[in-house]
Design an enzyme around this catalytic site. Structure first.
Site, short mmCIF file in Angstrom:
data_model
loop_
_atom_site.label_atom_id
_atom_site.label_comp_id
_atom_site.label_asym_id
_atom_site.label_seq_id
_atom_site.Cartn_x
_atom_site.Cartn_y
_atom_site.Cartn_z
N ASP A 181 -7.25 -2.39 0.60
CA ASP A 181 -6.31 -1.92 0.49
C ASP A 181 -5.90 -0.66 0.28
O ASP A 181 -4.93 -0.10 0.25
CB ASP A 181 -5.40 -2.98 0.86
N GLN B 296 -1.84 -8.79 4.83
CA GLN B 296 -1.53 -8.01 6.22
C GLN B 296 -0.40 -8.08 5.76
O GLN B 296 0.96 -8.87 5.09
CB GLN B 296 -1.43 -8.69 7.91
N LYS C 64 -8.98 -6.80 13.10
CA LYS C 64 -9.63 -6.40 12.06
C LYS C 64 -10.45 -7.64 11.72
O LYS C 64 -11.75 -7.03 11.61
CB LYS C 64 -9.00 -6.52 10.44
N1 GUN Z 1 0.09 -3.21 7.47
C1 GUN Z 1 0.20 -2.27 7.93
N2 GUN Z 1 -0.34 -0.94 7.69
C2 GUN Z 1 -1.71 -1.21 6.70
C3 GUN Z 1 -2.19 -1.62 5.93
O1 GUN Z 1 -2.63 -0.69 5.96
N3 GUN Z 1 -2.86 -3.16 4.86
C4 GUN Z 1 -1.61 -3.86 5.23
N4 GUN Z 1 -2.56 -4.79 4.46
N5 GUN Z 1 -1.49 -4.03 5.34
C5 GUN Z 1 -0.81 -3.22 6.91
#
Ligand code: GUN
Length: 286
Positions: free
Chosen positions: A120, A97, A53
């Site tokens: 998110d 995350q 990311k």
């Molecule tokens: N863990 C798995 N998918 C995601 C996501 O889309 N955002 C976040 N913050 N954590 C994740």
């Protein structure tokens, strides 16, 4: 002929577009859109996702800051970091995350993030807006799935969409987005009776369960469009391989279109994170 819905090419298109808009944003505002990504603990898969990311958003022109915190981080320390990021005018998007180590409360962290910086789309304010059809930051993976579906199906209206999985990250938000696009939506999960039969009536099948190769050929209506959100690590004969929730080879000739794993939903998630970060920055500066 079955169409392979190429998430990589579509994501590249979106990223290129976002990168141009980021350049224009910088010229206009003399500010670089900033994203903070927080990872607590050393989960290897989460580490890969976070580094990816950071790298990809930087390539598109964002200023991306990673905060790697040890597993022993306390709730108060995490709260303090979120508070500091909420107040930092150079940060327009915050992503923590998930999953978090068991001693930390995910809901408390999600609720601590300013809804305006919640790229998110997990904050209850954004969830509430999504459910009631108001403008909101929408979770990245469901948003990516909808873009792929809309590229492939001109009119979603009246289609029966079955979502397998009811997570807050994928299942619930995508069900709401499909409903907004006038689909008839069924959400099935681990307690659902006759799950295969319900899936067999789906014009659109979205699999988000995290079970490798769970969806077999006899779960599929001929001509269905299948979106496979699963990214599962498997190994056979000592070789590691990524597979989806759908048994791709088994269903391929029965479906009209399907997303591959890898190269389907995965790249779209990061593209949508960039789109959300840009949108968040635009709203904060206007
Ligand atoms: N863990 C798995 N998918 C995601 C996501 O889309 N955002 C976040 N913050 N954590 C994740």
């Amino acid at each position: 002929m079955t169409v392979i819905i190429d998430g990589k090419t579509l994501a590249d298109e979106i990223v290129q577009n976002v990168a141009q808009e980021v350049s224009a944003f910088k010229l206009k505002n003399k500010v670089t859109p900033g994203l903070a990504v927080v990872l607590v603990g050393g989960d290897p898969a989460s580490g890969v996702y976070v580094r990816n990311k950071i790298k990809r958003t930087e390539q598109a022109g964002f200023r991306s800051i990673a905060h790697y915190l040890p597993t022993a981080t306390t709730q108060q320390q995490l709260d303090e970091l979120i508070d500091q990021l909420n107040q930092d005018n150079s940060i327009h998007g915050i992503l923590v995350q998930l999953p978090l180590p068991a001693h930390l409360s995910e809901s408390r962290v999600i609720e601590a993030i300013s809804p305006a910086k919640d790229v998110d789309g997990f904050h209850p304010e954004n969830v509430g807006k999504l459910v009631t059809g108001q403008q909101a930051l929408v979770p990245c993976t469901p948003l990516g799935c909808m873009i792929m579906l809309k590229r492939h199906i001109a009119d979603l209206s009246g289609k029966h969409a079955v979502v397998i999985g009811r997570s807050n990250i994928v299942g619930k938000p995508i069900a709401n987005l499909l409903l907004q696009s006038d689909c008839t939506v069924t959400v099935v999960h681990s307690r659902t009776q006759n799950i295969e039969e319900i899936c067999r009536s789906a014009d659109i099948l979205v699999a988000a369960v995290g079970q490798p190769l769970m969806i077999k050929e006899n779960w599929i209506k001929p001509g269905a469009v299948v979106i496979d959100v699963g990214i599962n690590q498997t190994s056979s004969a000592g070789k590691r391989k990524l597979v989806g929730d759908v048994d791709y080879d088994a269903v391929f000739s029965k479906v009209s279109a399907i997303t591959p794993v890898p190269g389907g939903v995965g790249p779209m998630t990061i593209a949508c994170l960039m789109q959300n970060t840009l949108t968040a920055a635009q709203h904060q500066l206007n």
